[in-house]
Enzyme design. Sequence first.
Site, PDB file in Angstrom:
ATOM      1  N   SER A   1      29.150 -10.178   4.500  1.00  0.00           N
ATOM      2  CA  SER A   1      28.462 -10.056   5.727  1.00  0.00           C
ATOM      3  C   SER A   1      27.154 -10.373   4.960  1.00  0.00           C
ATOM      4  O   SER A   1      26.531 -10.507   3.963  1.00  0.00           O
ATOM      5  CB  SER A   1      28.177  -8.121   5.599  1.00  0.00           C
ATOM      6  OG  SER A   1      27.047  -8.214   6.317  1.00  0.00           O
TER       7      SER A   1
ATOM      8  N   ALA B   1      32.916  -7.638   9.784  1.00  0.00           N
ATOM      9  CA  ALA B   1      32.368  -7.969   8.317  1.00  0.00           C
ATOM     10  C   ALA B   1      33.076  -7.858   7.461  1.00  0.00           C
ATOM     11  O   ALA B   1      33.160  -6.464   7.125  1.00  0.00           O
ATOM     12  CB  ALA B   1      30.803  -8.567   8.619  1.00  0.00           C
TER      13      ALA B   1
ATOM     14  N   GLU C   1      23.216 -14.657  18.369  1.00  0.00           N
ATOM     15  CA  GLU C   1      22.736 -13.026  17.921  1.00  0.00           C
ATOM     16  C   GLU C   1      21.496 -13.822  17.618  1.00  0.00           C
ATOM     17  O   GLU C   1      20.330 -13.890  16.957  1.00  0.00           O
ATOM     18  CB  GLU C   1      23.846 -12.588  16.352  1.00  0.00           C
ATOM     19  CG  GLU C   1      24.704 -12.100  16.245  1.00  0.00           C
ATOM     20  CD  GLU C   1      25.192 -11.623  15.461  1.00  0.00           C
ATOM     21  OE1 GLU C   1      25.821 -10.844  15.453  1.00  0.00           O
ATOM     22  OE2 GLU C   1      24.420 -11.208  14.453  1.00  0.00           O
TER      23      GLU C   1
ATOM     24  N   ASP D   1      17.690  -7.914  11.258  1.00  0.00           N
ATOM     25  CA  ASP D   1      18.087  -7.873  12.474  1.00  0.00           C
ATOM     26  C   ASP D   1      16.655  -7.117  13.428  1.00  0.00           C
ATOM     27  O   ASP D   1      16.109  -6.150  12.894  1.00  0.00           O
ATOM     28  CB  ASP D   1      19.464  -6.965  12.589  1.00  0.00           C
ATOM     29  CG  ASP D   1      20.406  -7.459  12.915  1.00  0.00           C
ATOM     30  OD1 ASP D   1      20.660  -8.659  12.542  1.00  0.00           O
ATOM     31  OD2 ASP D   1      21.140  -6.297  11.877  1.00  0.00           O
TER      32      ASP D   1
HETATM   33 ZN    ZN Z   1      22.620  -9.231  11.648  1.00  0.00          ZN
END
Ligand code: ZN
Length: 279
Positions: free
Chosen positions: A186, A181, A244, A195
């Site tokens: 980002s 990114a 993702e 995450d």
């Molecule tokens: Zn992430």
Amino acid sequence: MNKNRTTGLAVVAALSVALLSGCEAPSLDKLLTSGDQQTQPANGASAEGSENTTPSSQQEEPGKPKPPSLQETLTMVEGVPTVTNPTELSVVVNKQRALPADYIPPDLVEPNVPFPFDEKVEKRFMRAEAAKALEELFAGAKQDGIELYAVSGYRSYKTQRSLYETYVKTQGAEHAAAYSAVPGKSEHQTGLAMDVSGVDATTRLEEPFGETPEGQWLSAHCGEYGFIIRYLKGKEETTGYSYEPWHLRYVGKEMAQEIMAKGITLEDYLSENGSAQKQ
Ligand SMILES: [Zn+2]
């Protein structure tokens, strides 16, 4: 036929699987400690929660006003399409929409959840409301026998820039553009993303995580806590990123439940022609 590309992919994978969306910055975190002037403990993060006390477009009202559309929240800043609403829960940051370079979320705190590392680094942080919701999500998962780790949250512009520059140096500009990114683009800079993995590191930040009990639980339940799976399978053209299943984005419960129930992207939801706008 795609030999060069395949070789390139292998090299890239060795550097970091998560550069696709700039999800992880494992080795660079220690370099950069800016943006941590805000070190409220997580248990002080009860400030706003979901009480309707802020005069923002996120208000839950009977009329269900939608947040402003994508077109309404973009302006050009020195030639860069830049979002005008970085602090809103509905902010959309992607390859076409940058955050202001100097944007640091106003209320970063550390959620009281398990991390798979001990370092006190910026990636532990999220904005206060998102951090509180993440704690609730982790508690809910635990009740269902699902153990999670928070792997990477807030990432400053400065960190992303260093990551990107390192990538250009080691892999070349073309690969950097494709796999990392650009600073400002980002979603981790919003302080609204985390995450997440299971305690088993084998599928950490990799696509098969989506098939694990942890990944399945997140997909089924994250909306109840105000989170969405931001980068869905089959929506790569809309989001600009691969699937993702580990990347959670906080948007608040109402929006999250609608987005997850419909299986749409945040871009779809906020697009003027999106399904949400047609109602
Ligand atoms: Zn992430």
